[in-house]
Motif scaffolding. Structure first.
Motif, PDB file in Angstrom:
ATOM      1  N   GLU A 318       0.799  -1.228   0.000  1.00 31.96           N
ATOM      2  CA  GLU A 318       0.000   0.000   0.000  1.00 31.96           C
ATOM      3  C   GLU A 318       0.829   1.274   0.000  1.00 31.96           C
ATOM      4  OE1 GLU A 318      -2.804  -0.388   3.188  1.00 31.96           O
ATOM      5  OE2 GLU A 318      -3.803  -2.089   2.216  1.00 31.96           O
ATOM      6  N   SER A 319       2.149   1.137   0.159  1.00 33.34           N
ATOM      7  CA  SER A 319       2.991   2.336   0.142  1.00 33.34           C
ATOM      8  C   SER A 319       4.383   1.970  -0.373  1.00 33.34           C
ATOM      9  CB  SER A 319       3.119   2.924   1.555  1.00 33.34           C
ATOM     10  OG  SER A 319       3.875   2.040   2.370  1.00 33.34           O
ATOM     11  N   VAL A 320       5.116   3.001  -0.779  1.00 30.09           N
ATOM     12  CA  VAL A 320       6.502   2.805  -1.239  1.00 30.09           C
ATOM     13  C   VAL A 320       7.339   2.235  -0.096  1.00 30.09           C
ATOM     14  CG1 VAL A 320       8.578   3.986  -2.055  1.00 30.09           C
ATOM     15  CG2 VAL A 320       6.343   4.672  -2.932  1.00 30.09           C
ATOM     16  N   GLU A 321       7.146   2.791   1.134  1.00 29.83           N
ATOM     17  CA  GLU A 321       7.914   2.325   2.298  1.00 29.83           C
ATOM     18  C   GLU A 321       7.708   0.833   2.515  1.00 29.83           C
ATOM     19  OE1 GLU A 321       6.045   5.061   2.342  1.00 29.83           O
ATOM     20  OE2 GLU A 321       7.667   6.536   2.454  1.00 29.83           O
ATOM     21  N   SER A 322       6.440   0.432   2.381  1.00 28.79           N
ATOM     22  CA  SER A 322       6.105  -0.975   2.590  1.00 28.79           C
ATOM     23  C   SER A 322       6.784  -1.860   1.545  1.00 28.79           C
ATOM     24  CB  SER A 322       4.586  -1.150   2.547  1.00 28.79           C
ATOM     25  OG  SER A 322       4.257  -2.486   2.789  1.00 28.79           O
ATOM     26  N   TYR A 323       6.844  -1.374   0.307  1.00 30.65           N
ATOM     27  CA  TYR A 323       7.508  -2.137  -0.761  1.00 30.65           C
ATOM     28  C   TYR A 323       8.996  -2.322  -0.421  1.00 30.65           C
ATOM     29  CZ  TYR A 323       9.485  -3.397  -5.312  1.00 30.65           C
ATOM     30  OH  TYR A 323      10.167  -4.042  -6.315  1.00 30.65           O
ATOM     31  N   ILE A 324       9.641  -1.219  -0.032  1.00 33.34           N
ATOM     32  CA  ILE A 324      11.073  -1.278   0.283  1.00 33.34           C
ATOM     33  C   ILE A 324      11.313  -2.167   1.513  1.00 33.34           C
ATOM     34  CG2 ILE A 324      13.053   0.118   1.094  1.00 33.34           C
ATOM     35  CD1 ILE A 324      11.935   2.328  -0.868  1.00 33.34           C
ATOM     36  N   HIS A 325      10.406  -2.049   2.480  1.00 32.90           N
ATOM     37  CA  HIS A 325      10.500  -2.856   3.696  1.00 32.90           C
ATOM     38  C   HIS A 325      10.390  -4.348   3.358  1.00 32.90           C
ATOM     39  CE1 HIS A 325      10.514  -2.822   8.056  1.00 32.90           C
ATOM     40  NE2 HIS A 325       9.659  -3.820   8.026  1.00 32.90           N
ATOM     41  N   ARG A 326       9.435  -4.673   2.483  1.00 32.30           N
ATOM     42  CA  ARG A 326       9.251  -6.082   2.093  1.00 32.30           C
ATOM     43  C   ARG A 326      10.468  -6.625   1.359  1.00 32.30           C
ATOM     44  NH1 ARG A 326       3.350  -6.803  -0.807  1.00 32.30           N
ATOM     45  NH2 ARG A 326       1.945  -6.320   0.940  1.00 32.30           N
ATOM     46  N   ILE A 327      10.892  -5.887   0.320  1.00 41.16           N
ATOM     47  CA  ILE A 327      11.969  -6.449  -0.511  1.00 41.16           C
ATOM     48  C   ILE A 327      13.310  -6.442   0.218  1.00 41.16           C
ATOM     49  CG2 ILE A 327      10.750  -5.802  -2.634  1.00 41.16           C
ATOM     50  CD1 ILE A 327      12.983  -3.733  -3.158  1.00 41.16           C
ATOM     51  N   GLY A 328      13.425  -5.576   1.246  1.00 40.84           N
ATOM     52  CA  GLY A 328      14.666  -5.511   2.030  1.00 40.84           C
ATOM     53  C   GLY A 328      14.919  -6.745   2.873  1.00 40.84           C
ATOM     54  N   ARG A 329      13.975  -7.682   2.849  1.00 39.46           N
ATOM     55  CA  ARG A 329      14.161  -8.927   3.616  1.00 39.46           C
ATOM     56  C   ARG A 329      15.022  -9.928   2.873  1.00 39.46           C
ATOM     57  NH1 ARG A 329      10.678  -8.627   7.653  1.00 39.46           N
ATOM     58  NH2 ARG A 329       9.214  -6.924   7.464  1.00 39.46           N
ATOM     59  N   THR A 330      15.370  -9.600   1.618  1.00 38.91           N
ATOM     60  CA  THR A 330      16.318 -10.428   0.886  1.00 38.91           C
ATOM     61  C   THR A 330      17.525  -9.548   0.551  1.00 38.91           C
ATOM     62  OG1 THR A 330      16.611 -11.877  -1.013  1.00 38.91           O
ATOM     63  CG2 THR A 330      15.203  -9.967  -1.357  1.00 38.91           C
ATOM     64  N   GLY A 331      18.554 -10.123  -0.018  1.00 37.29           N
ATOM     65  CA  GLY A 331      19.748  -9.334  -0.350  1.00 37.29           C
ATOM     66  C   GLY A 331      20.426  -8.754   0.859  1.00 37.29           C
ATOM     67  N   ARG A 332      20.358  -9.474   2.004  1.00 40.30           N
ATOM     68  CA  ARG A 332      20.979  -9.004   3.242  1.00 40.30           C
ATOM     69  C   ARG A 332      22.479  -9.257   3.250  1.00 40.30           C
ATOM     70  NH1 ARG A 332      17.068  -8.506   7.562  1.00 40.30           N
ATOM     71  NH2 ARG A 332      15.628  -7.008   6.679  1.00 40.30           N
ATOM     72  N   ALA A 333      23.164  -8.409   3.970  1.00 39.41           N
ATOM     73  CA  ALA A 333      24.612  -8.567   4.205  1.00 39.41           C
ATOM     74  C   ALA A 333      25.397  -8.797   2.916  1.00 39.41           C
ATOM     75  CB  ALA A 333      24.857  -9.724   5.177  1.00 39.41           C
ATOM     76  N   GLY A 334      25.029  -8.016   1.882  1.00 35.22           N
ATOM     77  CA  GLY A 334      25.779  -8.078   0.629  1.00 35.22           C
ATOM     78  C   GLY A 334      25.454  -9.268  -0.260  1.00 35.22           C
ATOM     79  N   GLU A 335      24.534 -10.139   0.209  1.00 35.44           N
ATOM     80  CA  GLU A 335      24.140 -11.287  -0.624  1.00 35.44           C
ATOM     81  C   GLU A 335      23.226 -10.806  -1.751  1.00 35.44           C
ATOM     82  OE1 GLU A 335      24.797 -14.758  -0.184  1.00 35.44           O
ATOM     83  OE2 GLU A 335      26.356 -13.994   1.161  1.00 35.44           O
ATOM     84  N   GLU A 336      23.166 -11.569  -2.822  1.00 36.41           N
ATOM     85  CA  GLU A 336      22.247 -11.255  -3.913  1.00 36.41           C
ATOM     86  C   GLU A 336      20.818 -11.607  -3.488  1.00 36.41           C
ATOM     87  OE1 GLU A 336      23.024 -10.284  -7.376  1.00 36.41           O
ATOM     88  OE2 GLU A 336      24.794  -9.584  -6.310  1.00 36.41           O
ATOM     89  N   GLY A 337      19.873 -10.781  -3.872  1.00 38.40           N
ATOM     90  CA  GLY A 337      18.469 -11.093  -3.583  1.00 38.40           C
ATOM     91  C   GLY A 337      17.630 -10.912  -4.836  1.00 38.40           C
ATOM     92  N   TYR A 338      16.432 -11.476  -4.809  1.00 43.36           N
ATOM     93  CA  TYR A 338      15.538 -11.342  -5.974  1.00 43.36           C
ATOM     94  C   TYR A 338      14.126 -11.059  -5.486  1.00 43.36           C
ATOM     95  CZ  TYR A 338      12.779 -12.217 -10.105  1.00 43.36           C
ATOM     96  OH  TYR A 338      11.892 -12.057 -11.147  1.00 43.36           O
ATOM     97  N   THR A 339      13.459 -10.144  -6.177  1.00 38.73           N
ATOM     98  CA  THR A 339      12.069  -9.855  -5.827  1.00 38.73           C
ATOM     99  C   THR A 339      11.226  -9.664  -7.076  1.00 38.73           C
ATOM    100  OG1 THR A 339      10.603  -8.361  -4.612  1.00 38.73           O
ATOM    101  CG2 THR A 339      12.573  -7.387  -5.540  1.00 38.73           C
ATOM    102  N   CYS A 340       9.991 -10.157  -6.996  1.00 37.08           N
ATOM    103  CA  CYS A 340       9.089 -10.080  -8.148  1.00 37.08           C
ATOM    104  C   CYS A 340       7.726  -9.567  -7.683  1.00 37.08           C
ATOM    105  CB  CYS A 340       8.956 -11.478  -8.768  1.00 37.08           C
ATOM    106  SG  CYS A 340       8.096 -11.464 -10.345  1.00 37.08           S
TER     107      CYS A 340
END
Length: 374
Positions: A318-340
């Motif tokens: 429902e918001s940009v913040e929420s999108y960033i918050h959600r996708i920020g759960r991957t790609g932690r600590a310099g690892e590669e992450g993927y979001t769709c």
């Protein structure tokens, strides 16, 4: 700077090392010396920046096991966060005679009352259950040394302002107060300054770089064909561990049934699921016993699970913040992450807002949404 230079004792440094933590994060480096010295602090930091250890480590340094009263209280808005903080605290107490009580709704109050008969040094609680104990006179906070208000913005958003103030009123006037929040809006500042004594502010800016390690895609589909599109993507990606976000509990329920019937190894997490079952689900997911966690935003708030390689936004947030918050759960600590992100035509306005904030157009991914799993 390492943890030893921040004044953290050898035993705690060893525990951290054994769990793979050797370098302090910026919020830890800036906060620990000030908290250890007894000063008040306001910390603006997102989930995933290491803020929990920023307050737990100095609390453990300052607790005296021989003093039989509640010395520290950590107040957090959700049961999931209380459980997560408790788990971290239990790791740190190894070999030290510190009694910890986790007090949150959904957990048998009888066992909590029994535990309170032993002297408790640290309480990690949600507001409602803690007030219950205060009213029963089973908790005495009059000699409290350190009070931590965690996720203060979320606490106010969830309507806990009165509860928080009632709790603060029964604590020692001489206490140290620490307030951590993802955003420092005027409501949070007002609450913090009213109860704090000359606090310093530590601001850890949102790390845009984390987004650079996350590959993002959008799948354009329709609501009717969305489940087929998701399944096509899941089969192509076959992620190690993934979280699939839904807008509502009902959507999560429906999607779990749909995916389960198609043979996917999944479980759902939302606030209608009994607490004991939620804990079992989270433990199983952390152990990678199943591949897909289907969750609502509220249930997933504050969850920091290592090993999540993919995030699927089945419903647009429902918001940009929420999108960033959600996708920020991957790609932690310099690892590669993927979001769709799966969108139907009525989501175009929100997608434009997200792309505007990110300052780029998210690439479109083509999938065959007529797909049916055999």
């Amino acid at each position: 700077m390492n943890f030893k230079e921040l004044g953290i004792n050898e035993a705690l440094v060893k525990i951290l090392k054994d769990t793979g933590i050797t370098e302090p994060t910026p919020v830890q480096s800036e906060s620990i010396p000030h908290i250890k010295a007894g000063g008040d602090l306001i910390g603006e930091a997102q989930t995933g920046t290491g803020k929990t250890l920023a307050f737990l480590l100095p609390i453990f340094e300052n607790i005296s096991p021989t003093v039989n009263n509640v010395q520290a209280l950590i107040l957090t808005p959700t049961r999931e966060l209380a459980i997560q903080i408790t788990n971290q605290a239990l790791k740190l107490k190894e070999g030290k005679d510190i009694n910890i009580l986790a007090a949150y709704g959904g957990k048998d109050i009888g066992s909590q009352l029994k535990k309170l008969k032993n002297n408790i040094h640290l309480i990690i609680a949600t507001p409602g259950r803690l007030l219950d104990h205060i009213e029963r006179k089973t908790v005495d906070l009059s000699k409290l040394k350190t009070f931590v208000l965690d996720e203060a913005d979320q606490m106010l958003l969830m309507g806990f302002k009165n509860e928080v103030e009632s709790i603060i009123k029964v604590t020692s006037k001489k206490r140290q107060t620490l307030c951590f929040s993802a955003t420092l809006n005027s409501d949070v500042k007002k609450l913090a300054y009213r109860y704090m004594n000359d606090p310093i502010t530590v601001t850890i800016k949102k790390e845009e770089v984390t987004l650079s390690t996350i590959k993002q895609h959008v799948v354009e589909t329709t609501d009717r064909r969305k489940q087929n599109a998701l399944c096509a993507v899941l089969d192509e990606d076959n992620p190690f561990m993934a979280i699939i976000f839904c807008r509502t509990k009902r959507r999560a329920d429906d999607l779990e049934v749909g995916l389960y019937q198609r043979g996917y190894n999944c479980a759902k997490l939302h606030s209608d699921i009994p607490q004991s079952k939620r804990e079992r689900i989270m433990k199983a997911f952390r152990n990678a016993d199943f591949q897909y966690l289907i969750a609502t935003d509220v249930a997933a708030r504050g969850l920091d699970i290592s090993g999540v390689t993919h995030i699927y936004n089945y419903d647009i947030p429902e918001s940009v913040e929420s999108y960033i918050h959600r996708i920020g759960r991957t790609g932690r600590a310099g690892e590669e992450g993927y979001t769709c992100l799966f969108i139907d035509p009525k989501n175009n306005d929100m997608l434009e807002e997200i792309e505007e904030a990110l300052k780029f157009q998210i690439p479109r991914r083509q999938v065959d949404d007529s797909f049916k799993k055999d």
